[in-house]
Design a protein around this motif. Structure first.
Motif, short mmCIF file in Angstrom:
data_model
loop_
_atom_site.label_atom_id
_atom_site.label_comp_id
_atom_site.label_asym_id
_atom_site.label_seq_id
_atom_site.Cartn_x
_atom_site.Cartn_y
_atom_site.Cartn_z
N LYS A 271 0.84 -1.21 0.00
CA LYS A 271 0.00 0.00 0.00
C LYS A 271 0.87 1.25 0.00
N MET A 272 1.95 1.20 0.83
CA MET A 272 2.84 2.36 0.88
C MET A 272 3.50 2.58 -0.49
N LYS A 273 3.87 1.48 -1.12
CA LYS A 273 4.49 1.58 -2.44
C LYS A 273 3.50 2.17 -3.45
N GLN A 274 2.27 1.66 -3.39
CA GLN A 274 1.24 2.17 -4.29
C GLN A 274 0.98 3.65 -4.03
N LYS A 275 0.89 4.02 -2.73
CA LYS A 275 0.65 5.41 -2.37
C LYS A 275 1.80 6.29 -2.84
N SER A 276 3.02 5.74 -2.64
CA SER A 276 4.21 6.47 -3.06
C SER A 276 4.19 6.68 -4.58
N GLN A 277 3.83 5.63 -5.30
CA GLN A 277 3.77 5.75 -6.76
C GLN A 277 2.66 6.74 -7.16
N THR A 278 1.55 6.67 -6.43
CA THR A 278 0.46 7.61 -6.72
C THR A 278 0.92 9.03 -6.45
N LYS A 279 1.61 9.25 -5.31
CA LYS A 279 2.12 10.57 -4.98
C LYS A 279 3.12 11.04 -6.02
N LYS A 280 4.00 10.09 -6.42
CA LYS A 280 5.02 10.43 -7.41
C LYS A 280 4.34 10.85 -8.72
N GLY A 281 3.32 10.04 -9.04
CA GLY A 281 2.57 10.39 -10.24
C GLY A 281 1.92 11.74 -10.11
N MET A 282 1.38 12.03 -8.94
CA MET A 282 0.75 13.35 -8.70
C MET A 282 1.80 14.44 -8.74
N MET A 283 2.96 14.15 -8.13
CA MET A 283 4.04 15.13 -8.14
C MET A 283 4.51 15.41 -9.57
N ASP A 284 4.65 14.34 -10.31
CA ASP A 284 5.04 14.51 -11.71
C ASP A 284 4.00 15.36 -12.43
N GLU A 285 2.73 15.05 -12.16
CA GLU A 285 1.63 15.80 -12.80
C GLU A 285 1.68 17.26 -12.35
N MET A 286 1.94 17.47 -11.03
CA MET A 286 2.01 18.84 -10.52
C MET A 286 3.19 19.58 -11.14
N LEU A 287 4.31 18.88 -11.24
CA LEU A 287 5.49 19.51 -11.84
C LEU A 287 5.23 19.87 -13.30
N ARG A 288 4.54 19.01 -14.02
CA ARG A 288 4.21 19.31 -15.41
C ARG A 288 3.31 20.52 -15.50
N HIS A 289 2.32 20.59 -14.61
CA HIS A 289 1.41 21.75 -14.59
C HIS A 289 2.18 23.02 -14.25
N LYS A 290 3.07 22.92 -13.24
CA LYS A 290 3.85 24.07 -12.83
C LYS A 290 4.75 24.52 -13.98
N TYR A 291 5.34 23.56 -14.66
CA TYR A 291 6.19 23.86 -15.81
C TYR A 291 5.38 24.58 -16.90
N MET A 292 4.19 24.05 -17.15
CA MET A 292 3.33 24.67 -18.18
C MET A 292 2.91 26.08 -17.77
N VAL A 293 2.62 26.23 -16.46
CA VAL A 293 2.24 27.57 -15.98
C VAL A 293 3.43 28.51 -16.13
N ASN A 294 4.59 28.03 -15.79
CA ASN A 294 5.79 28.86 -15.95
C ASN A 294 6.03 29.20 -17.42
N GLN A 295 5.82 28.25 -18.26
CA GLN A 295 5.97 28.47 -19.70
C GLN A 295 5.01 29.56 -20.16
N MET A 296 3.76 29.44 -19.68
CA MET A 296 2.76 30.45 -20.08
C MET A 296 3.15 31.82 -19.55
N ARG A 297 3.65 31.86 -18.39
CA ARG A 297 4.06 33.16 -17.83
C ARG A 297 5.18 33.77 -18.65
N GLN A 298 6.10 32.94 -19.01
CA GLN A 298 7.20 33.49 -19.81
C GLN A 298 6.71 33.94 -21.17
#
Length: 137
Positions: free
Chosen positions: A107-134
């Motif tokens: 479960k911890m591994k699954q949660k960690s993978q889910t979090k990692k996936g969410m983090m990756d998703e958040m980082l992609r969104h943040k990157y896109m937002v930064n791109q739009m700002r620039q």
């Protein structure tokens, strides 16, 4: 003549007295023999009773010894069964704990993978937002 008769009577009386004395002595001897015989019988009976009591005591002692051995065997068997039960229970506990641990780790591994996936998703969104700002600047 009278003297002869008197002597004869005295002789007869002496014979009677001797017979009476002999009968009396035989009677005393018979009584003594009977007393000895009864005494011997009492001794034998007493000895038989004592032997019987000793045998009964020995039999009782053997019964108690057997009973004690039986009890000791039961206790030994109960103790062995108890320790085997405890050992089996400990093994079962460890098995359940290990299964539980494996489940938690999964479960911890699954949660960690889910979090990692969410983090990756958040980082992609943040990157896109930064791109739009620039781009907007």
């Amino acid at each position: 003549m009278q003297e002869k008769e008197l002597e004869k009577n005295i002789g007869s009386l002496e014979k009677r007295a001797d017979k009476y004395k002999q009968r009396k002595e035989r009677r005393i001897q018979d009584l003594e023999k009977e007393a000895k015989r009864k005494k011997r019988e009492r001794k034998l009976k007493t000895r038989e009773q004592l032997n019987k009591q000793m045998q009964e005591k020995e039999v009782q002692k053997q019964r108690e010894k057997f009973k004690d051995q039986e009890q000791a065997t039961l206790w030994k068997e109960d103790t062995k069964n108890y320790f085997q039960f405890e050992k089996d229970r400990d093994i079962e506990k460890k098995k359940i704990y290990n299964e539980y641990l494996d489940t938690l780790l999964e479960k911890m591994k699954q949660k960690s993978q889910t979090k990692k996936g969410m983090m990756d998703e958040m980082l992609r969104h943040k990157y896109m937002v930064n791109q739009m700002r620039q781009t907007v600047q």
